[in-house]
Design an enzyme around this catalytic site. Sequence first.
Site, PDB file in Angstrom:
ATOM      1  N   ASP A   8       0.826  -1.198   0.000  1.00 12.61           N
ATOM      2  CA  ASP A   8       0.000   0.000   0.000  1.00 12.61           C
ATOM      3  C   ASP A   8       0.869   1.261   0.000  1.00 12.61           C
ATOM      4  O   ASP A   8       2.018   1.252   0.454  1.00 12.61           O
ATOM      5  CB  ASP A   8      -0.890   0.050   1.251  1.00 12.61           C
ATOM      6  CG  ASP A   8      -2.050  -0.936   1.187  1.00 12.61           C
ATOM      7  OD1 ASP A   8      -2.125  -1.723   0.225  1.00 12.61           O
ATOM      8  OD2 ASP A   8      -2.872  -0.914   2.126  1.00 12.61           O
TER       9      ASP A   8
ATOM     10  N   HIS B 145      -5.591   9.303  -0.513  1.00 14.86           N
ATOM     11  CA  HIS B 145      -5.587   8.542   0.739  1.00 14.86           C
ATOM     12  C   HIS B 145      -6.533   9.171   1.773  1.00 14.86           C
ATOM     13  O   HIS B 145      -6.175   9.469   2.907  1.00 14.86           O
ATOM     14  CB  HIS B 145      -4.180   8.423   1.316  1.00 14.86           C
ATOM     15  CG  HIS B 145      -3.983   7.195   2.161  1.00 14.86           C
ATOM     16  ND1 HIS B 145      -4.381   7.119   3.476  1.00 14.86           N
ATOM     17  CD2 HIS B 145      -3.467   5.976   1.869  1.00 14.86           C
ATOM     18  CE1 HIS B 145      -4.071   5.926   3.962  1.00 14.86           C
ATOM     19  NE2 HIS B 145      -3.537   5.208   2.998  1.00 14.86           N
TER      20      HIS B 145
ATOM     21  N   HIS C 202       3.659  -2.124   3.344  1.00 23.03           N
ATOM     22  CA  HIS C 202       3.704  -0.788   2.750  1.00 23.03           C
ATOM     23  C   HIS C 202       5.058  -0.516   2.094  1.00 23.03           C
ATOM     24  O   HIS C 202       6.090  -0.650   2.754  1.00 23.03           O
ATOM     25  CB  HIS C 202       3.426   0.277   3.815  1.00 23.03           C
ATOM     26  CG  HIS C 202       2.058   0.168   4.417  1.00 23.03           C
ATOM     27  ND1 HIS C 202       1.714  -0.835   5.295  1.00 23.03           N
ATOM     28  CD2 HIS C 202       0.943   0.929   4.244  1.00 23.03           C
ATOM     29  CE1 HIS C 202       0.434  -0.687   5.627  1.00 23.03           C
ATOM     30  NE2 HIS C 202      -0.060   0.359   5.012  1.00 23.03           N
TER      31      HIS C 202
ATOM     32  N   HIS D 263      -5.980   2.875  -4.536  1.00 22.41           N
ATOM     33  CA  HIS D 263      -5.947   3.140  -3.081  1.00 22.41           C
ATOM     34  C   HIS D 263      -6.413   4.577  -2.806  1.00 22.41           C
ATOM     35  O   HIS D 263      -5.971   5.190  -1.838  1.00 22.41           O
ATOM     36  CB  HIS D 263      -4.531   2.901  -2.562  1.00 22.41           C
ATOM     37  CG  HIS D 263      -4.421   2.717  -1.075  1.00 22.41           C
ATOM     38  ND1 HIS D 263      -5.273   1.930  -0.331  1.00 22.41           N
ATOM     39  CD2 HIS D 263      -3.515   3.202  -0.181  1.00 22.41           C
ATOM     40  CE1 HIS D 263      -4.902   1.952   0.939  1.00 22.41           C
ATOM     41  NE2 HIS D 263      -3.851   2.738   1.062  1.00 22.41           N
TER      42      HIS D 263
END
Length: 249
Positions: free
Chosen positions: A49, A104, A205, A100
Amino acid sequence: MNPWLIATPTVLTAGAGLIAYAARHPRAQLFGPVVSYTNSPRKLAITFDDGPNPSITPQFLDLLTRYNARATFFLIGRYARECPSLVRELVARGHVAGNHTQTHVNLFRTGPSHTRDELRRCQDSIAAASGIAAPPKWFRPPWGLRSPWLGSAVSELGLRAVMWSLLPGDWRASNEQWLIDRSAPIAERGQHAAANSTGDILCIHDGSHDRQNADRTHTLAALAYWLPRWRDLGLEFVTIEEAVSTPAL
Ligand SMILES: [Zn+2]
């Protein structure tokens, strides 16, 4: 306007505890279907991510190539626009680029039109950066947070939502050993694969939502530790696309 003021009556009567569960739990389906496991105990879906991150994503790509591993990168749209060559590179190496959101955003606090806008802009950013005609098919909500109107926005764009079965918390790792230990459940389940019907989706991540060029060296080191060990256990490193495709391995 607070989007919850126009929430469906069903949701408003569901109670705060149930709403918290539906919004945050990685396997909760109340706010729309989510994928939380692969369809075979032999398939491990590694997902990243908050990238692309020019300071370290190339090193993750090289590490994955060394183990013939394919993975899924849930990209922040504005980072994809900043680093289009990285998006092209990960797609060229057989990885899947997922949505995503563009910035964010916390989708639990975002109303229906803003939610759709965040998802659509990220689709456009990734398509433009990657140079491929097909927009992403997979979506992960930031922080895993969902709302009653997220499900329709996801399906309108032809997306499917993906959560995880293991979230080791690499963003708060102060050393690699801590993260190696936190990732041990994958190997523990891999040793008993015959007893299971599903496999893991790991969420780590390569970037950070609040700054570009974040330090993810502990994540890289922990993955370098585990990849050969997972391979020795017979695990296959698959994209989220392959994680749900049939026939299962
Ligand atoms: Zn994120």
